[in-house]
Design a protein around this motif. Structure first.
Motif, PDB file in Angstrom:
ATOM      1  N   LEU A  28      48.273   1.185  22.502  1.00  0.00           N
ATOM      2  CA  LEU A  28      48.402   2.323  21.581  1.00  0.00           C
ATOM      3  C   LEU A  28      48.774   1.863  20.175  1.00  0.00           C
ATOM      4  CD1 LEU A  28      50.259   4.882  23.899  1.00  0.00           C
ATOM      5  CD2 LEU A  28      47.868   4.948  23.199  1.00  0.00           C
ATOM      6  N   ASP A  29      49.467   0.721  20.088  1.00  0.00           N
ATOM      7  CA  ASP A  29      49.820   0.162  18.783  1.00  0.00           C
ATOM      8  C   ASP A  29      48.648  -0.577  18.146  1.00  0.00           C
ATOM      9  OD1 ASP A  29      52.380   1.138  19.045  1.00  0.00           O
ATOM     10  OD2 ASP A  29      53.231  -0.736  19.795  1.00  0.00           O
ATOM     11  N   GLY A  30      47.497  -0.606  18.860  1.00  0.00           N
ATOM     12  CA  GLY A  30      46.292  -1.217  18.315  1.00  0.00           C
ATOM     13  C   GLY A  30      46.239  -2.723  18.444  1.00  0.00           C
ATOM     14  N   LYS A  31      47.026  -3.301  19.355  1.00  0.00           N
ATOM     15  CA  LYS A  31      47.086  -4.757  19.498  1.00  0.00           C
ATOM     16  C   LYS A  31      46.193  -5.245  20.640  1.00  0.00           C
ATOM     17  CE  LYS A  31      51.872  -4.895  17.865  1.00  0.00           C
ATOM     18  NZ  LYS A  31      53.288  -5.073  18.262  1.00  0.00           N
ATOM     19  N   ASP A  32      45.540  -6.385  20.410  1.00  0.00           N
ATOM     20  CA  ASP A  32      44.836  -7.038  21.517  1.00  0.00           C
ATOM     21  C   ASP A  32      45.871  -7.435  22.570  1.00  0.00           C
ATOM     22  OD1 ASP A  32      42.393  -6.801  20.336  1.00  0.00           O
ATOM     23  OD2 ASP A  32      42.247  -8.885  19.676  1.00  0.00           O
ATOM     24  N   THR A  33      45.490  -7.238  23.845  1.00  0.00           N
ATOM     25  CA  THR A  33      46.481  -7.400  24.919  1.00  0.00           C
ATOM     26  C   THR A  33      45.861  -8.111  26.108  1.00  0.00           C
ATOM     27  OG1 THR A  33      47.454  -5.282  24.225  1.00  0.00           O
ATOM     28  CG2 THR A  33      48.127  -6.124  26.379  1.00  0.00           C
ATOM     29  N   PHE A  34      46.626  -9.039  26.672  1.00  0.00           N
ATOM     30  CA  PHE A  34      46.220  -9.706  27.917  1.00  0.00           C
ATOM     31  C   PHE A  34      47.233  -9.347  28.988  1.00  0.00           C
ATOM     32  CE2 PHE A  34      46.921 -13.129  30.960  1.00  0.00           C
ATOM     33  CZ  PHE A  34      45.655 -13.306  31.479  1.00  0.00           C
ATOM     34  N   ALA A  35      46.743  -8.874  30.152  1.00  0.00           N
ATOM     35  CA  ALA A  35      47.639  -8.468  31.239  1.00  0.00           C
ATOM     36  C   ALA A  35      47.227  -9.134  32.538  1.00  0.00           C
ATOM     37  CB  ALA A  35      47.623  -6.949  31.399  1.00  0.00           C
ATOM     38  N   LEU A  36      48.149  -9.867  33.111  1.00  0.00           N
ATOM     39  CA  LEU A  36      47.959 -10.481  34.432  1.00  0.00           C
ATOM     40  C   LEU A  36      48.814  -9.694  35.414  1.00  0.00           C
ATOM     41  CD1 LEU A  36      46.941 -12.811  36.276  1.00  0.00           C
ATOM     42  CD2 LEU A  36      48.976 -14.080  35.617  1.00  0.00           C
ATOM     43  N   ILE A 130      34.333   4.541  20.018  1.00  0.00           N
ATOM     44  CA  ILE A 130      35.108   3.720  20.951  1.00  0.00           C
ATOM     45  C   ILE A 130      36.554   3.603  20.473  1.00  0.00           C
ATOM     46  CG2 ILE A 130      35.314   1.438  22.030  1.00  0.00           C
ATOM     47  CD1 ILE A 130      32.803   2.871  22.923  1.00  0.00           C
ATOM     48  N   ASN A 131      37.516   3.894  21.370  1.00  0.00           N
ATOM     49  CA  ASN A 131      38.936   3.801  20.993  1.00  0.00           C
ATOM     50  C   ASN A 131      39.650   2.610  21.641  1.00  0.00           C
ATOM     51  OD1 ASN A 131      39.520   4.585  23.673  1.00  0.00           O
ATOM     52  ND2 ASN A 131      39.671   6.749  23.130  1.00  0.00           N
ATOM     53  N   LEU A 132      39.027   2.022  22.673  1.00  0.00           N
ATOM     54  CA  LEU A 132      39.638   0.893  23.383  1.00  0.00           C
ATOM     55  C   LEU A 132      38.532   0.180  24.171  1.00  0.00           C
ATOM     56  CD1 LEU A 132      41.999  -0.747  24.697  1.00  0.00           C
ATOM     57  CD2 LEU A 132      42.263   1.124  26.340  1.00  0.00           C
ATOM     58  N   LEU A 168      41.676  -5.007  25.669  1.00  0.00           N
ATOM     59  CA  LEU A 168      42.650  -5.162  26.761  1.00  0.00           C
ATOM     60  C   LEU A 168      41.980  -5.956  27.876  1.00  0.00           C
ATOM     61  CD1 LEU A 168      45.241  -4.613  28.390  1.00  0.00           C
ATOM     62  CD2 LEU A 168      44.293  -2.373  29.007  1.00  0.00           C
ATOM     63  N   ALA A 169      42.415  -7.209  28.075  1.00  0.00           N
ATOM     64  CA  ALA A 169      41.859  -8.064  29.127  1.00  0.00           C
ATOM     65  C   ALA A 169      42.770  -8.008  30.343  1.00  0.00           C
ATOM     66  CB  ALA A 169      41.740  -9.498  28.625  1.00  0.00           C
ATOM     67  N   LEU A 170      42.183  -7.703  31.505  1.00  0.00           N
ATOM     68  CA  LEU A 170      42.967  -7.518  32.731  1.00  0.00           C
ATOM     69  C   LEU A 170      42.441  -8.403  33.848  1.00  0.00           C
ATOM     70  CD1 LEU A 170      42.502  -3.799  32.204  1.00  0.00           C
ATOM     71  CD2 LEU A 170      44.818  -4.590  32.599  1.00  0.00           C
ATOM     72  N   LEU A 188      40.474 -12.811  21.429  1.00  0.00           N
ATOM     73  CA  LEU A 188      41.641 -11.935  21.242  1.00  0.00           C
ATOM     74  C   LEU A 188      42.468 -12.422  20.049  1.00  0.00           C
ATOM     75  CD1 LEU A 188      42.866 -11.292  24.920  1.00  0.00           C
ATOM     76  CD2 LEU A 188      41.047 -10.170  23.630  1.00  0.00           C
ATOM     77  N   GLN A 189      42.850 -11.484  19.179  1.00  0.00           N
ATOM     78  CA  GLN A 189      43.603 -11.809  17.964  1.00  0.00           C
ATOM     79  C   GLN A 189      45.100 -11.641  18.220  1.00  0.00           C
ATOM     80  OE1 GLN A 189      41.805 -12.793  15.092  1.00  0.00           O
ATOM     81  NE2 GLN A 189      40.112 -12.710  16.557  1.00  0.00           N
ATOM     82  N   GLN A 190      45.842 -12.758  18.185  1.00  0.00           N
ATOM     83  CA  GLN A 190      47.298 -12.737  18.408  1.00  0.00           C
ATOM     84  C   GLN A 190      47.660 -11.780  19.556  1.00  0.00           C
ATOM     85  OE1 GLN A 190      48.421 -11.677  14.323  1.00  0.00           O
ATOM     86  NE2 GLN A 190      49.149 -13.786  14.037  1.00  0.00           N
ATOM     87  N   PRO A 191      47.115 -12.033  20.723  1.00  0.00           N
ATOM     88  CA  PRO A 191      47.294 -11.061  21.817  1.00  0.00           C
ATOM     89  C   PRO A 191      48.740 -10.955  22.298  1.00  0.00           C
ATOM     90  CG  PRO A 191      46.343 -13.107  22.634  1.00  0.00           C
ATOM     91  CD  PRO A 191      46.346 -13.215  21.139  1.00  0.00           C
ATOM     92  N   GLN A 192      49.097  -9.741  22.677  1.00  0.00           N
ATOM     93  CA  GLN A 192      50.349  -9.512  23.390  1.00  0.00           C
ATOM     94  C   GLN A 192      50.100  -9.905  24.853  1.00  0.00           C
ATOM     95  OE1 GLN A 192      53.337  -7.983  21.829  1.00  0.00           O
ATOM     96  NE2 GLN A 192      52.066  -8.875  20.214  1.00  0.00           N
ATOM     97  N   ILE A 193      50.942 -10.771  25.387  1.00  0.00           N
ATOM     98  CA  ILE A 193      50.730 -11.292  26.743  1.00  0.00           C
ATOM     99  C   ILE A 193      51.726 -10.647  27.706  1.00  0.00           C
ATOM    100  CG2 ILE A 193      50.604 -13.368  28.169  1.00  0.00           C
ATOM    101  CD1 ILE A 193      48.654 -13.727  25.982  1.00  0.00           C
TER     102      ILE A 193
END
Length: 629
Positions: A28-36, A130-132, A168-170, A188-193
């Motif tokens: 929602l904050d618009g950040k690239d995100t990686f989730a394991l 596209i929103n996500l 969002l990579a899952l 991914l740009q500076q992804p949140q992990i």
């Protein structure tokens, strides 16, 4: 509406599982995100809720058609508008679906990565709000992942068209190397992990050597009469093991890719509603399954890799209560499994031969064949060219993963019909059979050529249009056939095969040959890791799994087969022999009865009995019972 309110409204949960809420906020904050999030972690919620909260539509890229269908069905049940763009859909139908996305207020669009390779599809997607962009099964982008698909490498192109839209990579299973590769390959740009630990404190990982696996299964199911899954390698084993389990007095059913959707649904419901204690399944079973009270997952054959094993074992104990993941190993299993997994991997020469013969089989000329679909029976194809079955299937699966063709593994029944009455006689037939009118009218409206030639019907479409069931449609058509009003044929197919590219022979195979070699090398290494997991009797099984996924265990689990063996006070063979003599004072017993009563291993029992026999302390009768001399 905030995220928690949406969760309660649509999913009826009172809180998020950690770290779902943090992943959602990052998106929602618009950040690239990686989730394991290991199996059972609730990956889909992480993109479905942001999709509802933001204006526009969420693009979900997934390689699994069955999982797409499952998620869309679940969303539609919750009155959330979702749509899928899978392989094998005609260009006209694709245009209609994309029009619906643009003007129909849909919130989620699912599509396979291969769809992004069509320029015109990409152009239409670029025009959508596209929103996500959610990439499910993101390990497929890495050549070091256990299911690499080159089509995933094209996803990073979307960054150029949607620079401000978060990715969002899952994934549920990825080693450290694969995790880094995912972030790089997707751009991914500076992804949140976000990573959830692979540790499942409530699961006891058990590896047992067992000559008689069926007897050991009987013991396990008797001791733990709750819901269970037994994983087997092929369809035949599903039926065989289910029959054996039923013969032992346990209620079981089975699930594999060769069943019709109705059979799958029926068998699944028996198990979900606890009318069957056990479901015997191939690895086709499990996507989207979240049954909380599974007590035991049993593997009676070695898994291909630890990624699959972890996901399948992790279907136990979703309710947080103690559960068991049991792997039964016989002395010949390692060599047998090695020949089944590694000796049947196709090399470049074999892959090319299969591809060429496949085109010849369906009479596709050079430069032709794109988007053509055919009914395909693997047995017949292999028999025709004298190809080995497993090796051929692996070759086709590789071509499927590369996007060169699509092989649907869904069982289907093709219904073809031609009306023998002319239109005037049909009106008379309808007046005499008014109950059949909705079905026959639906056919006439949707299939104009049904008077002129045999026409393949979409049973599901006709049933929906006529507001009835597929069974009723077939029943009406069979009655028509009996009255010689139509010709009806029903033909069963193993699968449908669609060519996604034009035939280019060597060019096609040369382009993907390097990936084939990498895949074969990776599979060999993965299988070595499986052998290490089952053979190491000194290290905690949970620790071994965590180590494989790049996570360090702080303590041994205390409940796996290795930890329990360490806790047991080791008895000397003499002590065991004396205990056996005491037991035999009362009655004659088999070695299995002795083993169970004294909670010994097979090795301990056999060694002690040998000592007693050699010293003439006991004898064995024709019923294989031991008694005191």
């Amino acid at each position: 509406m905030d995220a928690l309110t949406l969760l309660k409204k649509y999913w009826h949960h009172d809180s998020f599982r950690s770290p779902q809420d943090l992943i959602i906020q990052s998106v929602l904050d618009g950040k690239d995100t990686f989730a394991l999030l290991p199996t059972g972690g609730g990956k889909s919620i992480c993109f479905q809720i942001p999709a509802l909260m933001k204006p526009g539509i969420c693009l979900v890229i997934s390689p699994l058609v069955a999982l797409m269908k499952d998620q869309i069905a679940n969303l539609q049940q919750r009155d959330i508008k979702a749509i899928a763009l899978t392989g094998g859909i005609s260009a006209d139908e694709t245009i209609n679906l994309l029009d619906n996305c643009q003007f129909g207020n849909y919130k989620l669009l699912y599509l396979s990565p291969e769809r992004l390779q069509s320029d015109w599809v990409l152009e239409r997607i670029k025009s959508l709000p596209i929103n996500l962009i959610a990439i499910d099964e993101a390990h497929c982008v890495s050549q070091w992942g256990h299911d690499f698909r080159p089509a995933y490498l094209k996803i990073s192109k979307l960054k150029e068209f949607f620079p401000k839209v978060p990715f969002l990579a899952l994934t549920a299973s990825a080693t450290e190397r694969v995790q880094d590769d995912i972030c790089t390959q997707l751009g991914l740009q500076q992804p949140q992990i976000f990573k959830k630990s692979f540790a499942r404190e409530n699961i006891a990982y058990m590896v047992f050597e067992a000559e008689d696996k069926l007897f050991r299964i009987q013991q396990i199911l008797s001791k733990n009469p709750e819901s269970s899954i037994i994983y087997v390698r092929n369809r035949k084993a599903c039926h065989d093991v289910s029959a054996q389990i039923n013969a032992l007095g346990f209620k079981s059913t089975f699930y594999h890719g060769g069943l019709s959707s109705k059979e799958k649904e029926k068998n699944m419901q028996l198990w979900l509603e606890d009318k069957a204690q056990v479901i015997i399944a191939t690895n086709a079973f499990g996507m989207g399954i979240d049954k909380p009270n599974v007590k035991t997952v049993i593997h009676i054959q070695l898994p291909e890799n630890l990624e699959n094993y972890y996901q399948e074992a992790g279907r136990a104990g979703r309710n947080g209560e103690k559960a068991f993941a049991v792997l039964l190993l016989s002395p010949s299993d390692i060599q047998t499994t090695k020949s089944q997994f590694l000796d049947v991997l196709p090399d470049k020469v074999f892959l090319k031969e299969v591809y060429l013969k496949l085109n010849n089989y369906f009479q596709i000329g050079y430069g032709e064949g794109i988007n053509e679909s055919f009914s395909f029976n693997l047995n017949q194809f292999c028999g025709h060219y004298k190809f080995p079955m497993l090796k051929t299937f692996n070759a086709l699966q590789f071509l499927d993963n590369q996007g060169i063709l699509s092989l649907s593994k869904e069982f289907s029944e093709k219904i073809t019909i031609q009306f023998l009455l002319d239109s005037r006689e049909m009106l008379r037939y309808l007046s005499l059979n008014p109950a059949d009118e909705p079905v026959l009218t639906a056919i006439l409206r949707n299939y104009a050529g049904v008077y002129d030639m045999p026409t393949a019907l979409n049973l599901n479409l006709i049933a929906k249009k006529a507001a009835t069931s597929e069974e009723e449609v077939i029943s009406i058509l069979k009655r028509m056939q009996q009255k010689e009003a139509c010709n009806l044929t029903a033909k069963s197919n193993d699968s449908t095969l669609t060519f996604n590219e034009v035939r280019e022979d060597e060019h096609t195979i040369n382009r993907v040959a390097k990936f084939l070699q990498q895949q074969n090398e990776l599979k060999a290494k993965q299988f070595e890791s499986v052998i290490h997991f089952v053979s190491n009797n000194q290290t905690c099984k949970s620790t071994l799994l965590l180590d494989y996924f790049g996570e360090t265990a702080t303590n041994d689990c205390g409940i796996c087969s290795v930890c329990i063996q360490k806790k047991k006070e080791s008895k000397s063979p003499i002590e065991i022999a004396q205990s056996i003599l005491s037991m035999l004072q009362d009655s004659s017993l088999t070695s299995r009865e002795i083993e169970n009563s004294l909670e010994l291993t097979s090795e301990e029992t056999i060694f002690a009995l040998r000592i007693l026999l050699e010293n003439n302390k006991i004898r064995i009768n024709n019923l294989n019972q031991y008694s005191i001399l």
